[in-house]
Motif scaffolding. Sequence first.
Motif, PDB file in Angstrom:
ATOM      1  N   GLU A 206      45.782  42.876  36.369  1.00  9.73           N
ATOM      2  CA  GLU A 206      46.842  42.401  37.535  1.00  9.73           C
ATOM      3  C   GLU A 206      46.844  43.378  38.450  1.00  9.73           C
ATOM      4  O   GLU A 206      46.929  43.028  39.710  1.00  9.73           O
ATOM      5  CB  GLU A 206      48.291  42.256  36.593  1.00  9.73           C
ATOM      6  CG  GLU A 206      49.395  41.591  37.854  1.00  9.73           C
ATOM      7  CD  GLU A 206      50.584  41.454  37.152  1.00  9.73           C
ATOM      8  OE1 GLU A 206      51.388  40.986  37.820  1.00  9.73           O
ATOM      9  OE2 GLU A 206      50.832  41.932  36.104  1.00  9.73           O
TER      10      GLU A 206
ATOM     11  N   LYS B 143      46.109  42.943  42.393  1.00  8.42           N
ATOM     12  CA  LYS B 143      47.156  43.420  43.605  1.00  8.42           C
ATOM     13  C   LYS B 143      46.147  44.079  44.940  1.00  8.42           C
ATOM     14  O   LYS B 143      46.480  44.217  45.954  1.00  8.42           O
ATOM     15  CB  LYS B 143      48.339  43.916  42.996  1.00  8.42           C
ATOM     16  CG  LYS B 143      49.282  42.967  42.253  1.00  8.42           C
ATOM     17  CD  LYS B 143      50.393  43.668  41.620  1.00  8.42           C
ATOM     18  CE  LYS B 143      51.460  42.757  41.004  1.00  8.42           C
ATOM     19  NZ  LYS B 143      52.410  43.468  40.457  1.00  8.42           N
TER      20      LYS B 143
ATOM     21  N   ARG C 197      45.713  43.327  48.586  1.00  2.00           N
ATOM     22  CA  ARG C 197      45.817  44.383  49.679  1.00  2.00           C
ATOM     23  C   ARG C 197      44.817  44.379  50.721  1.00  2.00           C
ATOM     24  O   ARG C 197      44.958  44.444  51.825  1.00  2.00           O
ATOM     25  CB  ARG C 197      46.357  45.536  49.128  1.00  2.00           C
ATOM     26  CG  ARG C 197      47.971  45.332  48.586  1.00  2.00           C
ATOM     27  CD  ARG C 197      48.383  46.902  48.310  1.00  2.00           C
ATOM     28  NE  ARG C 197      47.826  47.639  47.443  1.00  2.00           N
ATOM     29  CZ  ARG C 197      47.800  47.751  46.047  1.00  2.00           C
ATOM     30  NH1 ARG C 197      48.781  46.870  45.753  1.00  2.00           N
ATOM     31  NH2 ARG C 197      47.066  48.361  45.395  1.00  2.00           N
TER      32      ARG C 197
ATOM     33  N   ILE D 104      48.290  35.390  42.834  1.00  2.00           N
ATOM     34  CA  ILE D 104      47.782  36.242  41.719  1.00  2.00           C
ATOM     35  C   ILE D 104      48.290  35.483  40.313  1.00  2.00           C
ATOM     36  O   ILE D 104      49.502  35.388  40.335  1.00  2.00           O
ATOM     37  CB  ILE D 104      48.053  37.746  41.697  1.00  2.00           C
ATOM     38  CG1 ILE D 104      47.563  38.281  43.036  1.00  2.00           C
ATOM     39  CG2 ILE D 104      47.796  38.322  40.590  1.00  2.00           C
ATOM     40  CD1 ILE D 104      47.902  39.768  43.383  1.00  2.00           C
TER      41      ILE D 104
END
Length: 427
Positions: free
Chosen positions: A267, A271, A275, A295
Amino acid sequence: MNVKKTLEHPESWVRVFQRKLYTAAKISPTRRFGILYDKVHRDDVLHTAWKCVRTKGKAPGIDKKTIKQVETEIGVDHFLSEIQAELREEIYGASAIRRVYIPKGKDGRRPLGIPVLKDKIVQMAVKIVIEPLFEAGFCDCSYGFRPKRSNTQAANLVHKIVNWNKWVVDVDLKSYFDTIPHEPLLELVKHRVRDKKILHLIRQWLKAGILEEGKLMIPDQGTPQGGVLSPLLSNIYLHEIDKQWCDNATVKLVRFADDMVFLCKSEVQAKWVLRGLKDQLAGLGLTLNQEKTKIRPVWHGFDFLGFTYKEAMSRGRNRMVRVKFPKTKSVQSMRERLKKTLRKVELGTSLIDTIDLVNRKLRGWAQYYRAGNSYKAALKLSNYACRQLRLYWRRCKHRKDVQGTRKWKNSFFYEKGLLYVPKLLRG
């Protein structure tokens, strides 16, 4: 036009020329190619372009000129000669695009732009000439609208990767085809093409007006879906995304046109990818659809190219495994198409001919979803096809919109030639 020469080898020279361009571009990744325009109006290129458009692009543009009209009233050779003369004399000009909409989801609509037939031919001719230059540099993670690549290959690759990468960044771009900035796109085209006449043609198509409900709009961005060259231009622009992520050792990108998923190890990594992607898209002038970009872990399930990927318990292995099965909306869409098809069939049409129409749709569905856990969906689809045929046959016999299940069981339609979809999955 030199018709005799063209008919002797209308496509052989084209294939050889494309292979030479591809090889040269592969050897020299930074080479820019000039003197391409004269290839666009060659006899064999235009005839090859005509054959491609005739197969795929039958919807007419604003002039309402159809392929059938050209073949029966004008003549293909005469039509192509006129196009060739305009290109040689450099007086060709792009016409406005006809805006149409197709359903998207329950309430949404997807805009399409339909060029006139002449523009389709010239766009295809340009695509034939310049596509090998870009194909030589495209990444392996890209599958959409490319030679010898398909959505089935992309779906199978995702199914393989989710065995190791358990987190997914499910990306959705907001109105991608309608928001591609023109000037940055042309700059990327110039990385491979320096022929000013080719670039002028592409600029014409990008700036061509869009006719909608009698009003002409001049776009300042976007390359409308429906144009022959649009898929290649969209791949050229998103290649900037591919270059950054395709060779990553742990993050795996799979992209089909503007549909893409990033398969990650954790995870935290997912992330980080999101970004970085946001920053990159901002630099390209593109926008994420925040509502649809998610996500999620693989075991929660996600959709890609008509399949749902999820974890399920395997009875034989006695452990959780990754499976892919037809997306619920895809099955529902197929049911609606079957229903509409049978509603349009004239009463009195023979049952054999009607079943043949249904079989064509069932065969196409099964061919795509064969590579998946599709048995349950296929069984329900077979039963639904029988139900709709029963309604149709009841209307033919008694002009009543009721089932008649007892009189015409499923076996009745299978005996008449209806294909059994679960059997089609086995090939």
